[in-house]
Write a protein that holds these residues in place. Structure first.
Motif, PDB file in Angstrom:
ATOM      1  N   PRO A  46     -11.816  49.873  74.227  1.00 33.07           N
ATOM      2  CA  PRO A  46     -11.475  51.224  73.780  1.00 33.07           C
ATOM      3  C   PRO A  46     -10.284  51.786  74.577  1.00 33.07           C
ATOM      4  O   PRO A  46     -10.090  51.455  75.746  1.00 33.07           O
ATOM      5  CB  PRO A  46     -12.752  52.031  74.062  1.00 33.07           C
ATOM      6  CG  PRO A  46     -13.839  51.022  74.128  1.00 33.07           C
ATOM      7  CD  PRO A  46     -13.206  49.766  74.679  1.00 33.07           C
ATOM      8  N   VAL A  47      -9.507  52.642  73.912  1.00 31.41           N
ATOM      9  CA  VAL A  47      -8.299  53.210  74.509  1.00 31.41           C
ATOM     10  C   VAL A  47      -8.311  54.719  74.307  1.00 31.41           C
ATOM     11  O   VAL A  47      -8.525  55.186  73.192  1.00 31.41           O
ATOM     12  CB  VAL A  47      -7.040  52.605  73.844  1.00 31.41           C
ATOM     13  CG1 VAL A  47      -5.778  53.253  74.368  1.00 31.41           C
ATOM     14  CG2 VAL A  47      -6.994  51.100  74.039  1.00 31.41           C
ATOM     15  N   SER A  48      -8.082  55.455  75.376  1.00 33.56           N
ATOM     16  CA  SER A  48      -8.056  56.915  75.291  1.00 33.56           C
ATOM     17  C   SER A  48      -6.657  57.417  74.952  1.00 33.56           C
ATOM     18  O   SER A  48      -5.657  56.693  75.091  1.00 33.56           O
ATOM     19  CB  SER A  48      -8.488  57.524  76.633  1.00 33.56           C
ATOM     20  OG  SER A  48      -7.485  57.272  77.606  1.00 33.56           O
ATOM     21  N   GLU A  49      -6.591  58.680  74.551  1.00 30.05           N
ATOM     22  CA  GLU A  49      -5.291  59.292  74.308  1.00 30.05           C
ATOM     23  C   GLU A  49      -4.479  59.345  75.596  1.00 30.05           C
ATOM     24  O   GLU A  49      -3.255  59.177  75.585  1.00 30.05           O
ATOM     25  CB  GLU A  49      -5.446  60.697  73.724  1.00 30.05           C
ATOM     26  CG  GLU A  49      -4.100  61.310  73.383  1.00 30.05           C
ATOM     27  CD  GLU A  49      -4.204  62.649  72.699  1.00 30.05           C
ATOM     28  OE1 GLU A  49      -3.508  63.576  73.164  1.00 30.05           O
ATOM     29  OE2 GLU A  49      -4.942  62.771  71.713  1.00 30.05           O
ATOM     30  N   ILE A  50      -5.143  59.556  76.708  1.00 26.03           N
ATOM     31  CA  ILE A  50      -4.440  59.594  78.002  1.00 26.03           C
ATOM     32  C   ILE A  50      -3.765  58.251  78.263  1.00 26.03           C
ATOM     33  O   ILE A  50      -2.592  58.193  78.663  1.00 26.03           O
ATOM     34  CB  ILE A  50      -5.413  59.954  79.149  1.00 26.03           C
ATOM     35  CG1 ILE A  50      -5.885  61.396  78.985  1.00 26.03           C
ATOM     36  CG2 ILE A  50      -4.763  59.735  80.508  1.00 26.03           C
ATOM     37  CD1 ILE A  50      -7.023  61.796  79.895  1.00 26.03           C
ATOM     38  N   GLU A  51      -4.471  57.166  78.021  1.00 22.95           N
ATOM     39  CA  GLU A  51      -3.872  55.844  78.211  1.00 22.95           C
ATOM     40  C   GLU A  51      -2.690  55.648  77.270  1.00 22.95           C
ATOM     41  O   GLU A  51      -1.666  55.092  77.665  1.00 22.95           O
ATOM     42  CB  GLU A  51      -4.910  54.735  77.986  1.00 22.95           C
ATOM     43  CG  GLU A  51      -4.343  53.347  78.228  1.00 22.95           C
ATOM     44  CD  GLU A  51      -5.362  52.240  78.100  1.00 22.95           C
ATOM     45  OE1 GLU A  51      -4.933  51.079  78.037  1.00 22.95           O
ATOM     46  OE2 GLU A  51      -6.580  52.521  78.058  1.00 22.95           O
ATOM     47  N   MET A  52      -2.832  56.125  76.047  1.00 23.03           N
ATOM     48  CA  MET A  52      -1.724  56.012  75.086  1.00 23.03           C
ATOM     49  C   MET A  52      -0.493  56.767  75.596  1.00 23.03           C
ATOM     50  O   MET A  52       0.624  56.271  75.498  1.00 23.03           O
ATOM     51  CB  MET A  52      -2.136  56.552  73.713  1.00 23.03           C
ATOM     52  CG  MET A  52      -3.126  55.684  72.983  1.00 23.03           C
ATOM     53  SD  MET A  52      -2.531  54.003  72.694  1.00 23.03           S
ATOM     54  CE  MET A  52      -1.099  54.308  71.656  1.00 23.03           C
ATOM     55  N   ARG A  53      -0.699  57.930  76.158  1.00 23.27           N
ATOM     56  CA  ARG A  53       0.416  58.718  76.680  1.00 23.27           C
ATOM     57  C   ARG A  53       1.096  58.034  77.863  1.00 23.27           C
ATOM     58  O   ARG A  53       2.268  58.285  78.129  1.00 23.27           O
ATOM     59  CB  ARG A  53      -0.064  60.114  77.103  1.00 23.27           C
ATOM     60  CG  ARG A  53      -0.433  61.004  75.942  1.00 23.27           C
ATOM     61  CD  ARG A  53      -0.946  62.364  76.442  1.00 23.27           C
ATOM     62  NE  ARG A  53      -1.313  63.241  75.355  1.00 23.27           N
ATOM     63  CZ  ARG A  53      -0.466  64.006  74.676  1.00 23.27           C
ATOM     64  NH1 ARG A  53       0.803  64.018  74.991  1.00 23.27           N
ATOM     65  NH2 ARG A  53      -0.900  64.773  73.687  1.00 23.27           N
ATOM     66  N   GLU A  54       0.366  57.174  78.565  1.00 20.93           N
ATOM     67  CA  GLU A  54       0.883  56.532  79.768  1.00 20.93           C
ATOM     68  C   GLU A  54       1.498  55.151  79.521  1.00 20.93           C
ATOM     69  O   GLU A  54       1.899  54.474  80.461  1.00 20.93           O
ATOM     70  CB  GLU A  54      -0.227  56.426  80.818  1.00 20.93           C
ATOM     71  CG  GLU A  54      -0.676  57.791  81.326  1.00 20.93           C
ATOM     72  CD  GLU A  54      -1.872  57.732  82.254  1.00 20.93           C
ATOM     73  OE1 GLU A  54      -2.519  56.668  82.378  1.00 20.93           O
ATOM     74  OE2 GLU A  54      -2.174  58.787  82.852  1.00 20.93           O
TER      75      GLU A  54
END
Length: 188
Positions: A46-54
């Motif tokens: 799973p991938v969070s929006e925070i990870e996507m932003r980073e």
């Protein structure tokens, strides 16, 4: 062949930009052109929006090379056509990009760029291939249900890709969204 992936990757990222999460984009949260679903599939968790932003270019580069550059045989294509195909693959998938190129060169479109496709494209001037590929790509884009929302930007991108790809094929210096690259001609 020279490896042109890094230069083409920089140009694609200049088009893709940073983080967006447009409500009408079926891809959802996207950064550097990578959707949250694609990144989840790549990292197998799973991938969070925070990870996507980073996400950074260094993190996504291996995915771009394996999933988009390699399937369209970027290292085997003439300069300019490699970039046009790579950008098309990123936007619409490598299978669609490959089939479109096959249609342009008059080979049965199966989505696999094999020896017949490669031989057929050798007989056509690269500038003509780039032009015809971009025209076919634009026609496909116009057929999408999301064209009303995103079409103007997509068509502008295709035109920039066409101009930059033709300049690459001619061995000219290419400026695209602030990214400069100098290309030396190469042939198959």
């Amino acid at each position: 062949m020279i490896d042109n992936f890094e230069r083409c990757f920089a140009l694609v990222l200049a088009s893709e930009g940073g983080f967006v999460n447009h409500p009408k984009d079926p891809g959802g949260a996207t950064n550097l052109g990578v959707t949250q679903a694609a990144w989840r599939d790549w990292v197998k968790r799973p991938v969070s929006e925070i990870e996507m932003r980073e996400l950074t270019p260094e993190k996504v580069s291996p995915m771009y090379e394996l999933r988009f550059w390699a399937p369209v045989k970027g290292d085997q294509l003439p300069l300019g056509l490699d970039y046009a195909m790579f950008d098309f693959a990123v936007n619409s998938g490598p299978g669609r990009a490959a089939k479109t190129l096959q249609e342009v060169v008059g080979v049965a479109p199966d989505g696999a760029l094999g020896s017949r496709t490669m031989a057929a494209l050798e007989a056509i001037p690269v500038e003509g291939l780039i032009h015809d590929l971009c025209e076919s790509r634009a026609a496909f884009i116009r057929s999408l249900s999301t064209f009303a929302t995103f079409g103007k930007g997509w068509l502008a991108r295709i035109e920039k890709v066409r101009e930059a790809a033709k300049a690459m094929a001619a061995g000219e210096k290419v400026a695209y969204n602030g990214v400069w690259n100098l290309y030396a001609r190469r042939s198959l």
